[in-house]
Write a protein that holds these residues in place. Structure first.
Motif, PDB file in Angstrom:
ATOM      1  N   MET A   1       0.848  -1.193   0.000  1.00  0.00           N
ATOM      2  CA  MET A   1       0.000   0.000   0.000  1.00  0.00           C
ATOM      3  C   MET A   1       0.875   1.231   0.000  1.00  0.00           C
ATOM      4  O   MET A   1       1.917   1.265   0.644  1.00  0.00           O
ATOM      5  CB  MET A   1      -0.893   0.019   1.248  1.00  0.00           C
ATOM      6  CG  MET A   1      -1.809   1.234   1.325  1.00  0.00           C
ATOM      7  SD  MET A   1      -2.641   1.314   2.917  1.00  0.00           S
ATOM      8  CE  MET A   1      -1.253   1.686   3.980  1.00  0.00           C
ATOM      9  N   SER A   2       0.472   2.280  -0.714  1.00  0.00           N
ATOM     10  CA  SER A   2       1.214   3.530  -0.725  1.00  0.00           C
ATOM     11  C   SER A   2       0.338   4.636  -0.176  1.00  0.00           C
ATOM     12  O   SER A   2      -0.846   4.717  -0.464  1.00  0.00           O
ATOM     13  CB  SER A   2       1.657   3.871  -2.149  1.00  0.00           C
ATOM     14  OG  SER A   2       0.527   4.048  -2.969  1.00  0.00           O
ATOM     15  N   VAL A   3       0.910   5.479   0.649  1.00  0.00           N
ATOM     16  CA  VAL A   3       0.227   6.655   1.170  1.00  0.00           C
ATOM     17  C   VAL A   3       1.086   7.836   0.790  1.00  0.00           C
ATOM     18  O   VAL A   3       2.246   7.914   1.191  1.00  0.00           O
ATOM     19  CB  VAL A   3       0.035   6.585   2.693  1.00  0.00           C
ATOM     20  CG1 VAL A   3      -0.654   7.833   3.190  1.00  0.00           C
ATOM     21  CG2 VAL A   3      -0.761   5.349   3.071  1.00  0.00           C
ATOM     22  N   TRP A  21      -4.072   2.841  -1.905  1.00  0.00           N
ATOM     23  CA  TRP A  21      -3.290   4.070  -1.939  1.00  0.00           C
ATOM     24  C   TRP A  21      -4.165   5.233  -1.502  1.00  0.00           C
ATOM     25  O   TRP A  21      -5.391   5.171  -1.565  1.00  0.00           O
ATOM     26  CB  TRP A  21      -2.705   4.325  -3.330  1.00  0.00           C
ATOM     27  CG  TRP A  21      -3.699   4.288  -4.443  1.00  0.00           C
ATOM     28  CD1 TRP A  21      -4.099   3.191  -5.151  1.00  0.00           C
ATOM     29  CD2 TRP A  21      -4.458   5.385  -4.950  1.00  0.00           C
ATOM     30  NE1 TRP A  21      -5.043   3.539  -6.082  1.00  0.00           N
ATOM     31  CE2 TRP A  21      -5.277   4.883  -5.998  1.00  0.00           C
ATOM     32  CE3 TRP A  21      -4.506   6.743  -4.663  1.00  0.00           C
ATOM     33  CZ2 TRP A  21      -6.139   5.684  -6.709  1.00  0.00           C
ATOM     34  CZ3 TRP A  21      -5.373   7.556  -5.382  1.00  0.00           C
ATOM     35  CH2 TRP A  21      -6.179   7.023  -6.387  1.00  0.00           C
ATOM     36  N   LEU A  22      -3.515   6.284  -1.049  1.00  0.00           N
ATOM     37  CA  LEU A  22      -4.215   7.450  -0.521  1.00  0.00           C
ATOM     38  C   LEU A  22      -3.465   8.714  -0.921  1.00  0.00           C
ATOM     39  O   LEU A  22      -2.242   8.779  -0.775  1.00  0.00           O
ATOM     40  CB  LEU A  22      -4.306   7.369   1.011  1.00  0.00           C
ATOM     41  CG  LEU A  22      -4.833   8.605   1.751  1.00  0.00           C
ATOM     42  CD1 LEU A  22      -6.298   8.840   1.405  1.00  0.00           C
ATOM     43  CD2 LEU A  22      -4.663   8.437   3.256  1.00  0.00           C
ATOM     44  N   THR A  39      -4.566   5.923   6.423  1.00  0.00           N
ATOM     45  CA  THR A  39      -4.635   4.911   5.371  1.00  0.00           C
ATOM     46  C   THR A  39      -5.991   5.007   4.675  1.00  0.00           C
ATOM     47  O   THR A  39      -6.951   5.578   5.227  1.00  0.00           O
ATOM     48  CB  THR A  39      -4.478   3.495   5.952  1.00  0.00           C
ATOM     49  OG1 THR A  39      -5.628   3.186   6.767  1.00  0.00           O
ATOM     50  CG2 THR A  39      -3.207   3.378   6.780  1.00  0.00           C
ATOM     51  N   GLN A  41      -8.101   2.675   4.332  1.00  0.00           N
ATOM     52  CA  GLN A  41      -9.101   1.969   5.150  1.00  0.00           C
ATOM     53  C   GLN A  41      -9.681   2.889   6.220  1.00  0.00           C
ATOM     54  O   GLN A  41     -10.875   2.822   6.530  1.00  0.00           O
ATOM     55  CB  GLN A  41      -8.491   0.741   5.836  1.00  0.00           C
ATOM     56  CG  GLN A  41      -7.816  -0.235   4.891  1.00  0.00           C
ATOM     57  CD  GLN A  41      -6.315  -0.068   4.912  1.00  0.00           C
ATOM     58  OE1 GLN A  41      -5.802   0.981   4.535  1.00  0.00           O
ATOM     59  NE2 GLN A  41      -5.605  -1.103   5.339  1.00  0.00           N
ATOM     60  N   ASP A  42      -8.818   3.746   6.793  1.00  0.00           N
ATOM     61  CA  ASP A  42      -9.298   4.674   7.817  1.00  0.00           C
ATOM     62  C   ASP A  42     -10.365   5.610   7.258  1.00  0.00           C
ATOM     63  O   ASP A  42     -11.386   5.866   7.904  1.00  0.00           O
ATOM     64  CB  ASP A  42      -8.125   5.500   8.368  1.00  0.00           C
ATOM     65  CG  ASP A  42      -7.083   4.656   9.092  1.00  0.00           C
ATOM     66  OD1 ASP A  42      -7.452   3.577   9.600  1.00  0.00           O
ATOM     67  OD2 ASP A  42      -5.912   5.068   9.137  1.00  0.00           O
ATOM     68  N   TRP A 122      -8.947   1.138  -2.034  1.00  0.00           N
ATOM     69  CA  TRP A 122      -8.543   0.033  -1.172  1.00  0.00           C
ATOM     70  C   TRP A 122      -9.452  -1.165  -1.418  1.00  0.00           C
ATOM     71  O   TRP A 122     -10.673  -1.065  -1.338  1.00  0.00           O
ATOM     72  CB  TRP A 122      -8.599   0.418   0.309  1.00  0.00           C
ATOM     73  CG  TRP A 122      -8.333  -0.750   1.222  1.00  0.00           C
ATOM     74  CD1 TRP A 122      -9.251  -1.494   1.917  1.00  0.00           C
ATOM     75  CD2 TRP A 122      -7.071  -1.342   1.492  1.00  0.00           C
ATOM     76  NE1 TRP A 122      -8.645  -2.492   2.617  1.00  0.00           N
ATOM     77  CE2 TRP A 122      -7.285  -2.434   2.374  1.00  0.00           C
ATOM     78  CE3 TRP A 122      -5.769  -1.067   1.085  1.00  0.00           C
ATOM     79  CZ2 TRP A 122      -6.262  -3.236   2.843  1.00  0.00           C
ATOM     80  CZ3 TRP A 122      -4.749  -1.868   1.564  1.00  0.00           C
ATOM     81  CH2 TRP A 122      -4.993  -2.932   2.431  1.00  0.00           C
TER      82      TRP A 122
END
Length: 483
Positions: A1-3, A21-22, A39, A41-42, A122
Motif C-alpha cells: 500500500m502507498s500513502v 493508496w491514498l 490509510t 481503510q481509515d 482500497w
C-alpha cells in the motif's frame, strides 16, 4: 500500500497503483492526521450519515472535529467505470479519482468547485472526501448562518433544493446578483475547457455574497476547448431543471449575462437555441422527475458494516448488534426481528444461485437483490411526495457463493397529501412507478380518512418508460375499485 501527499497543482502526476493508496491535499494533511486518517481503510471506515445514494455508490456526511465533510464511496469499482473514464481521457481510474482530478484542475484555476481533501482506493473500493462548501476556516465549527444554501433556494427565480441540510437565512436574492455571478462562473468554466454535462440546478450552491459552488463533477471532461454544442447542452440542462415560475424573461437575462461574459454580442439567436433545447430536455422523464422531487425530503441513513445494514438514524444504534443483524438477514425467520419498530413490514431472502451476480459482473454492473430494489422504490415514493410507507432499514451481503438481503418499511402509509385514487395513479405514473401484474388478492392501494395512499409498495415497480400495458393495468384496478 502507498500513502502519498502531493501538491494539488501537480495535475496528472504518477501515483503508484497497489492494493491500496491514498492521496491527501496538503492543506488538510494535518487535519486528517489529527483524526488518525493515515490509510485508505481509515477514510473508508469513517462513520457518517448517508445523504444520497445510487447503485454501487453513496455519499455520507461525516464530522471531523468541528468540520463537516462529504465522503463519496464506490463500493466496488467496476471495469465499466474504468473503461468509461479511460475513453474520457482520465486513464484507467475510478469515478472518485476522475472527479478528484477535475476538482484539482478547478482549484488550480480558482474555479467554482468544492475543495477536495483526500481520495484513494482500497480492496476494490474507491472514495473521494470533499469539504462542505461555505466555510471560511476548516478548523472552525459550521453554523447554519455560515453554510451555503442551494441556488434553487437563493436565486429569486429558483425554488428550494432538497438535499442540502445546511441552509442560509431564508429569503431570495435579487436576480441581478446571483444570476450574474453564476453566468460568469459558468463562462469561466467553459473558457477553461471544462465540459460539465450534469449542470443541473440542484448541483449549484450560492452564499449571501454571491459566491458560487458547483457540485458533482464525476461526469465532467477536461478539454482544450469546449465546443459550442457542449456549451448549449450544459446551459440547456440548467435552464431545464429550474422551476416553471422562473419565466422565459429571467432565463433570457441569465443567458445574456453568460454570453456577454463570453464576448458574444449577438446573444439572442444562441439564447433562443439554448431555450429551445431546454424545452426538449424538459420532456425527458428524468428531468421531469427532478422538478417533481420534494424540497424537504431528507432521507438520512446510517451504514452498518458496509452495506450489510442501512437504517434510519432513529434505530441505527439498536441494529449494530451481530445477533440482530443475523436476524434481519434470516429468511427462515417468521417473527419480526428484535429492535424493529412494531408494525414494521419486513422481508428477507436468501440467494443461493450466483447467476444473477455473474451476469451483472459480466456487464460491469452492480448486482441488486429484489429487496434492495424494493427499498429503492420505497425511498423513491417518499422523495417524490407520494403518500406511502417510509423506509426503516435495508441491507445486502454476500458470503461465498450465497447472498442474503432484507428490507423493512413502515407498515402503514404516512403523509398529509389529499388525493383521490385516480390522482394517485397519475402521480405514480408521472414519477415512473407502475403496477406489477398482481393477483386479485393483492391490495396495492388503500383509502385512509378519504385519502388514497399506497398500501403495499411491493405491488409496484420502477419503470424507465411507461407503456400502454402499464396504463391499461392501472385502469383495470381503477375500474375494479370503482365497481
Amino acid at each position: 500500500m502507498s500513502v502519498k501527499s502531493i501538491s494539488p497543482l501537480q495535475i496528472g502526476s504518477h501515483v503508484p497503483r497497489t492494493n491500496g493508496w491514498l492521496i491527501v491535499n496538503p492543506d488538510y494533511q494535518e487535519l486528517l492526521a489529527l483524526h488518525h486518517l493515515a490509510t485508505p481503510q481509515d477514510v473508508l471506515s469513517l462513520p457518517g450519515v448517508v445523504v444520497n445514494g445510487h447503485v454501487g455508490r453513496n455519499v455520507s456526511r461525516v464530522e471531523l472535529g468541528g468540520m463537516t465533510a462529504y465522503l463519496k464511496r464506490e463500493h466496488q469499482v467496476q471495469f465499466r467505470s474504468r473503461w468509461k473514464n479511460f475513453l474520457a481521457g482520465f486513464g484507467f481510474v475510478s469515478m472518485s479519482e476522475r472527479e478528484a482530478r477535475v476538482l484539482r484542475f478547478l482549484e488550480e484555476r480558482e474555479l467554482c468547485g468544492p475543495e477536495w481533501m483526500a481520495y484513494g482506493e482500497w480492496g476494490g473500493q474507491a472514495f473521494l472526501l470533499v469539504r462542505e462548501a461555505g466555510t471560511e476556516d476548516h478548523r472552525a465549527e459550521l453554523s447554519e448562518e455560515a453554510s451555503r444554501a442551494p441556488l434553487r433556494k437563493r436565486w429569486g427565480w429558483l425554488s428550494d433544493s432538497r438535499n442540502n441540510p445546511h441552509r442560509l437565512r431564508s429569503g431570495a436574492l435579487e436576480f441581478s446578483g446571483d444570476s450574474r455571478a453564476l453566468a460568469i462562473a459558468i463562462a469561466r468554466l467553459h473558457q477553461a475547457g471544462v465540459d460539465q454535462p450534469d449542470l443541473y440546478a440542484k448541483h449549484i450552491l450560492a452564499d449571501a455574497t454571491g459566491n458560487i459552488t458547483i457540485l458533482d463533477w464525476q461526469q465532467a471532461r477536461l478539454l482544450k476547448a469546449t465546443m459550442p454544442i457542449q456549451r448549449v447542452r450544459s446551459l440547456a440542462a440548467l435552464c431545464a431543471t429550474t422551476p416553471d415560475e422562473i419565466g422565459r424573461t429571467n432565463r433570457f437575462r441569465f443567458l445574456k449575462a453568460y454570453l456577454a461574459e463570453c464576448g458574444q454580442r449577438e446573444w439572442k439567436p444562441l439564447a433562443r437555441q439554448i431555450l429551445a433545447e431546454a424545452t426538449k430536455l424538459r420532456k425527458r422523464p428524468g428531468i421531469r422527475r427532478q422538478l417533481g422531487q420534494q424540497a424537504d425530503a431528507k432521507q438520512l441513513l446510517v451504514r452498518i458494516q458496509g452495506e450489510t445494514v442501512c437504517a434510519v438514524p432513529a434505530i441505527a444504534d439498536d441494529l449494530r448488534n451481530d445477533v440482530i443483524i443475523r436476524q434481519l438477514h434470516d429468511a427462515t425467520r417468521t417473527a419480526l426481528p428484535a429492535m424493529l419498530p412494531a408494525g414494521t413490514c419486513w422481508k428477507a431472502n436468501e440467494y443461493r444461485r450466483p447467476w444473477g451476480r455473474c451476469w451483472a459482473a459480466l456487464r460491469g454492473k452492480s448486482w441488486r437483490s429484489d429487496e434492495l430494489k424494493l427499498a429503492r422504490l420505497v425511498m423513491h415514493l417518499e422523495r417524490y411526495g407520494v403518500p406511502a410507507p417510509k423506509i426503516v432499514a435495508y441491507g445486502q451481503r454476500t458470503t461465498g457463493m450465497n447472498a442474503t438481503a432484507f428490507v423493512a418499511y413502515e407498515g402503514s402509509p404516512t403523509g398529509d397529501i389529499v388525493m383521490t385514487l385516480p390522482e394517485l395513479v397519475r402521480k405514480l405514473h408521472a414519477v415512473g412507478v407502475a403496477l406489477r401484474e398482481l393477483p386479485v388478492s393483492a391490495k396495492p392501494f388503500a383509502i385512509i380518512d378519504g385519502r388514497a395512499v399506497v398500501n403495499d409498495p411491493a405491488c409496484f415497480e420502477l419503470v424507465k418508460k411507461l407503456s400502454w400495458r402499464h396504463v391499461e393495468r392501472a385502469n383495470r384496478w381503477l375500474g375494479a375499485a370503482a365497481g
